[in-house]
Scaffold this motif. Structure first.
Motif, PDB file in Angstrom:
ATOM      1  N   LEU A 165       5.037   5.161   3.169  1.00  0.00           N
ATOM      2  CA  LEU A 165       4.406   6.121   4.076  1.00  0.00           C
ATOM      3  C   LEU A 165       4.831   7.524   3.669  1.00  0.00           C
ATOM      4  O   LEU A 165       6.016   7.874   3.749  1.00  0.00           O
ATOM      5  N   GLN A 166       3.866   8.345   3.223  1.00  0.00           N
ATOM      6  CA  GLN A 166       4.197   9.653   2.692  1.00  0.00           C
ATOM      7  C   GLN A 166       3.573  10.769   3.528  1.00  0.00           C
ATOM      8  O   GLN A 166       2.359  10.871   3.670  1.00  0.00           O
ATOM      9  N   ASP A 167       4.441  11.619   4.081  1.00  0.00           N
ATOM     10  CA  ASP A 167       4.026  12.802   4.838  1.00  0.00           C
ATOM     11  C   ASP A 167       5.272  13.634   5.083  1.00  0.00           C
ATOM     12  O   ASP A 167       6.362  13.083   5.252  1.00  0.00           O
ATOM     13  N   PHE A 168       5.124  14.956   5.117  1.00  0.00           N
ATOM     14  CA  PHE A 168       6.283  15.814   5.353  1.00  0.00           C
ATOM     15  C   PHE A 168       6.176  16.592   6.656  1.00  0.00           C
ATOM     16  O   PHE A 168       7.107  17.313   7.038  1.00  0.00           O
ATOM     17  N   ASP A 169       5.051  16.478   7.375  1.00  0.00           N
ATOM     18  CA  ASP A 169       4.837  17.249   8.604  1.00  0.00           C
ATOM     19  C   ASP A 169       5.525  16.617   9.808  1.00  0.00           C
ATOM     20  O   ASP A 169       5.888  15.431   9.803  1.00  0.00           O
ATOM     21  N   LYS A 170       5.632  17.434  10.869  1.00  0.00           N
ATOM     22  CA  LYS A 170       6.067  16.939  12.168  1.00  0.00           C
ATOM     23  C   LYS A 170       4.857  16.704  13.070  1.00  0.00           C
ATOM     24  O   LYS A 170       3.799  17.292  12.875  1.00  0.00           O
ATOM     25  N   ILE A 171       5.044  15.858  14.061  1.00  0.00           N
ATOM     26  CA  ILE A 171       3.994  15.585  15.041  1.00  0.00           C
ATOM     27  C   ILE A 171       3.940  16.750  16.038  1.00  0.00           C
ATOM     28  O   ILE A 171       4.970  17.193  16.547  1.00  0.00           O
TER      29      ILE A 171
ATOM     30  N   LEU B 190      -5.215  10.190   2.372  1.00  0.00           N
ATOM     31  CA  LEU B 190      -5.873  10.481   3.644  1.00  0.00           C
ATOM     32  C   LEU B 190      -5.552  11.843   4.254  1.00  0.00           C
ATOM     33  O   LEU B 190      -5.941  12.089   5.402  1.00  0.00           O
ATOM     34  N   PRO B 191      -4.861  12.755   3.563  1.00  0.00           N
ATOM     35  CA  PRO B 191      -4.656  14.088   4.160  1.00  0.00           C
ATOM     36  C   PRO B 191      -5.897  14.952   4.022  1.00  0.00           C
ATOM     37  O   PRO B 191      -6.803  14.644   3.246  1.00  0.00           O
ATOM     38  N   ASP B 192      -5.933  16.057   4.782  1.00  0.00           N
ATOM     39  CA  ASP B 192      -7.126  16.910   4.772  1.00  0.00           C
ATOM     40  C   ASP B 192      -6.888  18.161   3.935  1.00  0.00           C
ATOM     41  O   ASP B 192      -7.094  19.281   4.382  1.00  0.00           O
ATOM     42  N   ASN B 193      -6.464  17.971   2.679  1.00  0.00           N
ATOM     43  CA  ASN B 193      -6.263  19.137   1.831  1.00  0.00           C
ATOM     44  C   ASN B 193      -6.624  18.857   0.385  1.00  0.00           C
ATOM     45  O   ASN B 193      -6.567  17.715  -0.081  1.00  0.00           O
ATOM     46  N   MET B 194      -7.006  19.911  -0.297  1.00  0.00           N
ATOM     47  CA  MET B 194      -7.501  19.807  -1.663  1.00  0.00           C
ATOM     48  C   MET B 194      -6.411  19.404  -2.647  1.00  0.00           C
ATOM     49  O   MET B 194      -6.650  18.650  -3.591  1.00  0.00           O
ATOM     50  N   ALA B 195      -5.191  19.886  -2.437  1.00  0.00           N
ATOM     51  CA  ALA B 195      -4.114  19.603  -3.389  1.00  0.00           C
ATOM     52  C   ALA B 195      -3.874  18.105  -3.536  1.00  0.00           C
ATOM     53  O   ALA B 195      -3.658  17.605  -4.642  1.00  0.00           O
ATOM     54  N   ALA B 196      -3.906  17.391  -2.409  1.00  0.00           N
ATOM     55  CA  ALA B 196      -3.690  15.946  -2.474  1.00  0.00           C
ATOM     56  C   ALA B 196      -4.818  15.255  -3.229  1.00  0.00           C
ATOM     57  O   ALA B 196      -4.591  14.335  -4.020  1.00  0.00           O
ATOM     58  N   ARG B 197      -6.049  15.715  -3.005  1.00  0.00           N
ATOM     59  CA  ARG B 197      -7.179  15.114  -3.704  1.00  0.00           C
ATOM     60  C   ARG B 197      -7.109  15.387  -5.203  1.00  0.00           C
ATOM     61  O   ARG B 197      -7.432  14.533  -6.024  1.00  0.00           O
ATOM     62  N   GLU B 198      -6.700  16.592  -5.564  1.00  0.00           N
ATOM     63  CA  GLU B 198      -6.571  16.921  -6.977  1.00  0.00           C
ATOM     64  C   GLU B 198      -5.517  16.053  -7.653  1.00  0.00           C
ATOM     65  O   GLU B 198      -5.639  15.705  -8.831  1.00  0.00           O
ATOM     66  N   ALA B 199      -4.463  15.699  -6.911  1.00  0.00           N
ATOM     67  CA  ALA B 199      -3.396  14.878  -7.490  1.00  0.00           C
ATOM     68  C   ALA B 199      -3.900  13.492  -7.890  1.00  0.00           C
ATOM     69  O   ALA B 199      -3.343  12.862  -8.791  1.00  0.00           O
ATOM     70  N   LEU B 200      -4.946  13.021  -7.231  1.00  0.00           N
ATOM     71  CA  LEU B 200      -5.501  11.714  -7.589  1.00  0.00           C
ATOM     72  C   LEU B 200      -6.100  11.710  -8.994  1.00  0.00           C
ATOM     73  O   LEU B 200      -6.212  10.662  -9.627  1.00  0.00           O
ATOM     74  N   ALA B 201      -6.483  12.887  -9.477  1.00  0.00           N
ATOM     75  CA  ALA B 201      -7.146  12.975 -10.777  1.00  0.00           C
ATOM     76  C   ALA B 201      -6.227  12.567 -11.922  1.00  0.00           C
ATOM     77  O   ALA B 201      -6.714  12.252 -13.017  1.00  0.00           O
TER      78      ALA B 201
ATOM     79  N   LEU C 219       0.832  -1.200   0.000  1.00  0.00           N
ATOM     80  CA  LEU C 219       0.000   0.000   0.000  1.00  0.00           C
ATOM     81  C   LEU C 219       0.870   1.255   0.000  1.00  0.00           C
ATOM     82  O   LEU C 219       1.921   1.295   0.657  1.00  0.00           O
ATOM     83  N   TRP C 220       0.400   2.268  -0.722  1.00  0.00           N
ATOM     84  CA  TRP C 220       1.004   3.605  -0.674  1.00  0.00           C
ATOM     85  C   TRP C 220       0.045   4.460   0.141  1.00  0.00           C
ATOM     86  O   TRP C 220      -1.081   4.730  -0.274  1.00  0.00           O
ATOM     87  N   ILE C 221       0.475   4.909   1.308  1.00  0.00           N
ATOM     88  CA  ILE C 221      -0.408   5.622   2.233  1.00  0.00           C
ATOM     89  C   ILE C 221       0.047   7.069   2.337  1.00  0.00           C
ATOM     90  O   ILE C 221       1.165   7.358   2.784  1.00  0.00           O
ATOM     91  N   VAL C 222      -0.824   7.979   1.909  1.00  0.00           N
ATOM     92  CA  VAL C 222      -0.521   9.411   1.890  1.00  0.00           C
ATOM     93  C   VAL C 222      -1.276  10.097   3.023  1.00  0.00           C
ATOM     94  O   VAL C 222      -2.495  10.000   3.132  1.00  0.00           O
ATOM     95  N   GLY C 223      -0.541  10.793   3.883  1.00  0.00           N
ATOM     96  CA  GLY C 223      -1.158  11.483   5.018  1.00  0.00           C
ATOM     97  C   GLY C 223      -1.131  10.622   6.258  1.00  0.00           C
ATOM     98  O   GLY C 223      -1.815   9.611   6.334  1.00  0.00           O
TER      99      GLY C 223
END
Length: 447
Positions: free
Chosen positions: A236-242, A301-312, A205-209
């Motif tokens: 596992l893809q994410d660039f943020d810190k906890i 699974l992130p909460d932003n529009m840019a990631a959703r648009e990338a799925l297109a 699996l490729w898991i984003v967010g």
């Protein structure tokens, strides 16, 4: 008060106007307690153990006053995320109080059969399940057969029970904990096959967010009955810190992870369970695509529009996207979408953080902060999403079950939408075009 330190349920109280300060909001949360009573059936049931672990893990982030686990003995359990074989060890690992005094004014969740002597609580909520079906019901109103074939039903039942307990305390919902709720993760449509006993489980699996939803999905995947977890690999893809606020919603986060990269912290937790991981610390964009033998199944699974648009762009063969309501009114809502499907990913909308916010129109709790926080800081604080860990966990059960049904010839859906305040009315939109059979990578389950 910095936005990265704010408890996401405290924000619900602030945004709704229920409280006039952050301190009052946290005081409300600290007044919440949860009792958990555990019967002997826990030792022989993966689904009950998954329910219990989920109740404790989501419960301590919701009922800040404390989760109190009561049992007649220290039963043996086997939860991959726990690294403990005892009930007491499981309770302590996830922040519960072991064998502490139950609170009469607090709701109680019951797993298995327990005696009435000494059982207290403002609501008594029985967790039960059967195969792929999760249920909560008032205590002694009957349990399902509890055939232990799909532990995700236990995860879902546990999250539903915490939701009912929370609603009974937070909103004084008269029905919460007094009604029977039942949800099947293998919905029966037409002449669809029955779920097999020996399941094929996702292996690549490729898991984003890796925030609220991403960690809930990984938590649920980790409770699947993998025979050989070391044969399972995740990108596992994410660039943020906890941040500190993540601890209020994210199931694989604790204080030791604060200020660490999410991808690295979560990779360590997954590898403790036995999974193989590769981390990616770049933005998920239209250019993101699997190479070579990398996973072609994407969970976005992130909460932003840019990631959703990338799925297109369709660079992944199959994708599942999920999102949660983020306001004080919608935070109990969830939605799951699959691609390719009838929905255009760019139509889903995005996060709430960039909407226009007028400082003078903010609720009283923000106005009190005006002397301590600059206007731009107040706007940032107001833009933070409201969230509850049990909501993400319910959504995660639908995401993971969509994956498992895909691999096992079950019914598939373009859209699944629901609200934890009314789980009797979940919307399922069946997939019009069944995906071409493809080996996404699978392993066998423990039979």
């Amino acid at each position: 008060m910095h936005k990265d330190a704010l408890h996401r349920l405290a924000k619900q109280a602030m945004d709704s106007g229920r409280v006039s300060s952050v301190e009052q909001a946290m005081g409300l949360l600290r007044s919440l307690h949860l009792n958990v009573y555990v019967g002997p059936e826990i030792e022989d049931s993966r689904s009950l153990q998954a329910a219990l672990a989920t109740i404790i893990n989501t419960g301590r982030r919701t009922f800040v006053g404390g989760v109190h686990v009561v049992a007649s003995e220290d039963y043996t359990v086997d939860i991959p995320w726990s690294q403990s074989t005892s009930l007491s060890g499981l309770a302590r690992k996830f922040g519960a109080n072991w064998l502490s005094s139950a609170k009469e004014s607090a709701p109680s969740i019951i797993l298995g059969g327990v005696q009435s002597e000494g059982l207290v609580g403002s609501r008594k909520i029985q967790v039960t399940f059967d195969g792929w079906t999760a249920s909560v019901t008032p205590w002694r109103r009957g349990r399902l057969p509890e055939r232990d074939t799909y532990p995700v039903a236990g995860v879902l039942a546990g999250a539903m029970a915490v939701s009912e307990a929370f609603l009974s305390q937070w909103t004084r919902n008269a029905l919460a904990g007094e009604r029977k709720l039942e949800v099947c993760l293998w919905p029966h449509i037409g002449d669809q096959i029955e779920p097999p006993t020996a399941l094929l489980l996702p292996a690549k699996l490729w898991i984003v967010g890796l925030g609220h939803l991403g960690q809930a999905v990984l938590w649920t995947l980790g409770l699947l009955p993998y025979k050989h977890p070391d044969e399972v690999s995740f990108v596992l893809q994410d660039f943020d810190k906890i941040s500190e606020s993540n601890d209020s919603t994210c199931l694989l986060t604790d204080s030791q992870g604060f200020d660490k990269k999410k991808s690295r912290w979560i990779a360590e937790r997954c590898e403790e369970v036995g999974f193989q991981t590769t981390i990616c610390e770049r933005l998920f964009s239209e250019e993101t695509s699997p190479q070579g033998d990398e996973p072609e199944l994407c969970l976005c699974l992130p909460d932003n529009m840019a990631a959703r648009e990338a799925l297109a762009t369709g660079r992944f063969r199959y994708s599942i996207e999920a999102g949660l309501g983020d306001s004080h009114e919608t935070f109990m809502q969830f939605g799951v979408h699959t691609f390719p499907g009838v929905i255009d990913p760019t139509s889903l909308g995005g996060d709430n953080r960039h909407k226009s916010i007028e400082v003078n129109s903010l609720p009283p709790a923000y106005q009190v902060l005006g002397d301590k926080v600059e206007a731009c800081g107040l706007v940032e604080l107001a833009g933070v999403a409201v969230g509850a860990p049990f909501v993400g966990t319910v959504a995660a059960c639908f995401v993971v079950s969509e994956l498992v049904r895909l691999l096992n010839g079950g019914p598939l859906f373009d859209i699944i939408q629901g609200d934890l305040r009314n789980l009797d009315d979940i919307t399922f939109v069946e997939k019009r075009k069944v995906p071409t059979p493809y080996n996404y990578g699978f392993v066998e389950s423990i039979s």
